[in-house]
Design a protein around this motif. Structure first.
Motif, PDB file in Angstrom:
ATOM      1  N   ALA A  85       0.826  -1.208   0.000  1.00 40.38           N
ATOM      2  CA  ALA A  85       0.000   0.000   0.000  1.00 40.38           C
ATOM      3  C   ALA A  85       0.862   1.262   0.000  1.00 40.38           C
ATOM      4  O   ALA A  85       0.539   2.253  -0.663  1.00 40.38           O
ATOM      5  CB  ALA A  85      -0.938  -0.010   1.211  1.00 40.38           C
ATOM      6  N   ARG A  86       1.969   1.226   0.722  1.00 38.73           N
ATOM      7  CA  ARG A  86       2.880   2.372   0.741  1.00 38.73           C
ATOM      8  C   ARG A  86       3.457   2.626  -0.653  1.00 38.73           C
ATOM      9  O   ARG A  86       3.616   3.784  -1.067  1.00 38.73           O
ATOM     10  CB  ARG A  86       3.997   2.116   1.739  1.00 38.73           C
ATOM     11  CG  ARG A  86       3.547   2.125   3.199  1.00 38.73           C
ATOM     12  CD  ARG A  86       4.535   1.420   4.104  1.00 38.73           C
ATOM     13  NE  ARG A  86       4.134   1.475   5.513  1.00 38.73           N
ATOM     14  CZ  ARG A  86       4.500   0.591   6.438  1.00 38.73           C
ATOM     15  NH1 ARG A  86       5.278  -0.448   6.103  1.00 38.73           N
ATOM     16  NH2 ARG A  86       4.092   0.725   7.682  1.00 38.73           N
ATOM     17  N   ALA A  87       3.786   1.550  -1.363  1.00 43.44           N
ATOM     18  CA  ALA A  87       4.304   1.707  -2.722  1.00 43.44           C
ATOM     19  C   ALA A  87       3.247   2.296  -3.649  1.00 43.44           C
ATOM     20  O   ALA A  87       3.561   3.069  -4.561  1.00 43.44           O
ATOM     21  CB  ALA A  87       4.794   0.358  -3.254  1.00 43.44           C
ATOM     22  N   VAL A  88       1.977   1.948  -3.422  1.00 37.69           N
ATOM     23  CA  VAL A  88       0.892   2.507  -4.226  1.00 37.69           C
ATOM     24  C   VAL A  88       0.746   4.006  -3.970  1.00 37.69           C
ATOM     25  O   VAL A  88       0.431   4.772  -4.889  1.00 37.69           O
ATOM     26  CB  VAL A  88      -0.427   1.757  -3.961  1.00 37.69           C
ATOM     27  CG1 VAL A  88      -1.605   2.466  -4.619  1.00 37.69           C
ATOM     28  CG2 VAL A  88      -0.331   0.319  -4.459  1.00 37.69           C
ATOM     29  N   VAL A  89       1.001   4.447  -2.748  1.00 35.99           N
ATOM     30  CA  VAL A  89       0.960   5.885  -2.462  1.00 35.99           C
ATOM     31  C   VAL A  89       1.954   6.625  -3.354  1.00 35.99           C
ATOM     32  O   VAL A  89       1.664   7.699  -3.895  1.00 35.99           O
ATOM     33  CB  VAL A  89       1.253   6.154  -0.974  1.00 35.99           C
ATOM     34  CG1 VAL A  89       1.421   7.654  -0.712  1.00 35.99           C
ATOM     35  CG2 VAL A  89       0.133   5.611  -0.101  1.00 35.99           C
ATOM     36  N   GLY A  90       3.141   6.037  -3.544  1.00 34.03           N
ATOM     37  CA  GLY A  90       4.126   6.645  -4.428  1.00 34.03           C
ATOM     38  C   GLY A  90       3.643   6.722  -5.862  1.00 34.03           C
ATOM     39  O   GLY A  90       3.889   7.722  -6.565  1.00 34.03           O
ATOM     40  N   VAL A  91       2.952   5.687  -6.321  1.00 34.65           N
ATOM     41  CA  VAL A  91       2.383   5.724  -7.667  1.00 34.65           C
ATOM     42  C   VAL A  91       1.350   6.836  -7.772  1.00 34.65           C
ATOM     43  O   VAL A  91       1.322   7.596  -8.746  1.00 34.65           O
ATOM     44  CB  VAL A  91       1.751   4.364  -8.025  1.00 34.65           C
ATOM     45  CG1 VAL A  91       1.004   4.447  -9.356  1.00 34.65           C
ATOM     46  CG2 VAL A  91       2.818   3.272  -8.094  1.00 34.65           C
ATOM     47  N   ASP A  92       0.486   6.941  -6.765  1.00 38.22           N
ATOM     48  CA  ASP A  92      -0.566   7.953  -6.816  1.00 38.22           C
ATOM     49  C   ASP A  92       0.025   9.360  -6.862  1.00 38.22           C
ATOM     50  O   ASP A  92      -0.448  10.215  -7.621  1.00 38.22           O
ATOM     51  CB  ASP A  92      -1.494   7.800  -5.615  1.00 38.22           C
ATOM     52  CG  ASP A  92      -2.717   8.693  -5.716  1.00 38.22           C
ATOM     53  OD1 ASP A  92      -3.636   8.353  -6.479  1.00 38.22           O
ATOM     54  OD2 ASP A  92      -2.730   9.753  -5.062  1.00 38.22           O
ATOM     55  N   GLU A  93       1.040   9.607  -6.046  1.00 39.13           N
ATOM     56  CA  GLU A  93       1.688  10.921  -6.073  1.00 39.13           C
ATOM     57  C   GLU A  93       2.203  11.243  -7.482  1.00 39.13           C
ATOM     58  O   GLU A  93       2.048  12.357  -7.985  1.00 39.13           O
ATOM     59  CB  GLU A  93       2.852  10.954  -5.097  1.00 39.13           C
ATOM     60  CG  GLU A  93       2.458  11.050  -3.643  1.00 39.13           C
ATOM     61  CD  GLU A  93       3.659  11.141  -2.730  1.00 39.13           C
ATOM     62  OE1 GLU A  93       3.453  11.373  -1.527  1.00 39.13           O
ATOM     63  OE2 GLU A  93       4.807  10.979  -3.211  1.00 39.13           O
ATOM     64  N   ASN A  94       2.829  10.264  -8.103  1.00 36.37           N
ATOM     65  CA  ASN A  94       3.419  10.494  -9.421  1.00 36.37           C
ATOM     66  C   ASN A  94       2.367  10.581 -10.519  1.00 36.37           C
ATOM     67  O   ASN A  94       2.530  11.328 -11.489  1.00 36.37           O
ATOM     68  CB  ASN A  94       4.454   9.413  -9.715  1.00 36.37           C
ATOM     69  CG  ASN A  94       5.773   9.701  -9.027  1.00 36.37           C
ATOM     70  OD1 ASN A  94       6.561  10.506  -9.513  1.00 36.37           O
ATOM     71  ND2 ASN A  94       6.014   9.067  -7.887  1.00 36.37           N
ATOM     72  N   LEU A  95       1.280   9.847 -10.366  1.00 42.04           N
ATOM     73  CA  LEU A  95       0.160  10.018 -11.284  1.00 42.04           C
ATOM     74  C   LEU A  95      -0.330  11.464 -11.231  1.00 42.04           C
ATOM     75  O   LEU A  95      -0.655  12.061 -12.270  1.00 42.04           O
ATOM     76  CB  LEU A  95      -0.975   9.059 -10.914  1.00 42.04           C
ATOM     77  CG  LEU A  95      -2.294   9.245 -11.658  1.00 42.04           C
ATOM     78  CD1 LEU A  95      -2.128   8.999 -13.156  1.00 42.04           C
ATOM     79  CD2 LEU A  95      -3.365   8.320 -11.082  1.00 42.04           C
TER      80      LEU A  95
END
Length: 360
Positions: A243-253
């Motif tokens: 889930a933490r890694a997905v937060v990074g994806v969302d920020e970059n999206l």
């Protein structure tokens, strides 16, 4: 596209703690599909299906490894949507994870991770040349995607295939997110302690059990835990790290969405957000995706195309990753090759109720 992201790892699909405002923005400004599935829950086969709109028995890629001593390749006779767009005048690029064993085809520019790639200080192969990069892979992939977008001609259409490594194992979030939810216990799936009483083969799949296969990933796991405590400790760690890694994806999206807004082209840009396959995040006591159960086959799918005038739509039709290529070609005004097994979702994106659709 992300790698191994589940529908549960997104707040617009209902995760109780993971907040994904940019993914949620796509859902609010476009369409969220509740019943999207991949046709083969493995990285390379799924990616080949997305490119060609065909099932794995036709694409030529049925697994992630070599086949009978030879590298599996996408059937060269099959059309791929990036090549068709390029032939029609689009400026095309592939940035990020590729995970197919031959070089990309049909792209003007490509910058890919070799194999699985690394989360930190990754190498890239950029149009055939290996480069070394400093930093966190999700940020770097986005840096390269934005660099491509900066070079696009306002008078020429473009196609960017923007694919993340995250949240694939070894589940490494950016350091800035490493302590999220440290004081929160994530809920356990209902089937977490499945005894597989009615499924003999499932019971034998010990390599998918989180306390067996993931125990070696964590040097800081406390000693003297009981078997049940060990299983729960590992679940909390890997579920949170994903889930933490997905937060990074969302920020970059969000960085990409901001670019489209600032350039004034968001209204005329189709965005498709998805993952290559689903994943077991503790369901049946498993991790990974090798069994044909719903957690491994169901994938998130968000589509936003403001020109169609539809926002906040949630659809329940059963759709497949074979449908992505036909949808892209259809909305680009190009014919969909008969060889493609999928069908365009354009009518659904317009808010229509299609006839002769799959049973919903």
């Amino acid at each position: 596209m992300t790698d191994d992201q589940t529908v549960d790892q997104m707040s617009c699909y209902g995760h109780p703690y993971l907040k994904t405002p940019n993914m949620d923005r796509l859902a609010a400004e476009g369409t969220r599909f509740g019943k999207c599935f991949c046709t083969n829950s493995l990285c390379a086969p799924s990616r080949a299906t997305v490119l060609t709109g065909c099932y794995s028995n036709i694409t030529g890629i049925t697994g992630n490894s070599e086949k009978q001593g030879d590298e599996e390749r996408i059937n060269p006779d099959l059309p791929q949507f990036p090549r068709l767009l390029k032939d029609a005048g689009y400026y095309t690029a592939l940035i990020g994870k590729w995970h197919i064993r031959h070089d990309p085809e049909g792209f003007d520019e490509w910058r890919i991770l070799p194999g699985q790639g690394a989360y930190f200080d990754p190498e890239f192969i950029e149009n055939g040349v290996t480069t070394q990069n400093k930093g966190y892979v999700t940020d770097i992939i986005t840096d390269k995607a934005l660099a491509f977008l900066e070079t696009t001609d306002p008078d020429r259409p473009f196609c960017l295939v923007y694919q993340h490594k995250a949240p694939h194992r070894p589940f490494k979030p950016a350091p800035r997110h490493a302590r999220l939810w440290n004081d929160i216990e994530f809920p356990y799936p209902e089937s977490f302690d499945d005894d597989y009483a009615t499924r003999k083969v499932a019971k034998l799949a010990e390599d998918m059990r989180i306390e067996v296969s993931l125990a070696g990933d964590y040097d800081d796991m406390p000693e003297e835990l009981s078997a049940a405590e060990k299983k729960r400790w590992i679940y909390q760690r890997f579920a949170k790290d994903m889930a933490r890694a997905v937060v990074g994806v969302d920020e970059n999206l969000g960085r990409v969405l901001d670019f489209l807004d600032d350039r004034g082209i968001a209204e005329d840009t189709l965005i498709i957000y998805t993952s290559d396959n689903g994943f077991f995040v503790g369901e049946h006591g498993w991790y990974d995706k090798r069994f044909m159960y719903e957690p491994s086959l169901r994938i998130p799918l968000l589509m936003r195309y403001p020109r169609l005038g539809i926002s906040g739509q949630v659809r329940s039709e059963m759709v497949l990753n074979t449908d992505f290529a036909p949808t892209i070609l259809d909305l680009a005004g190009l014919p969909v090759p008969e060889v493609m097994h999928g069908r365009s979702l354009a009518s659904i994106l317009r808010g229509e109720i299609p006839t002769d659709w799959r049973d919903s």
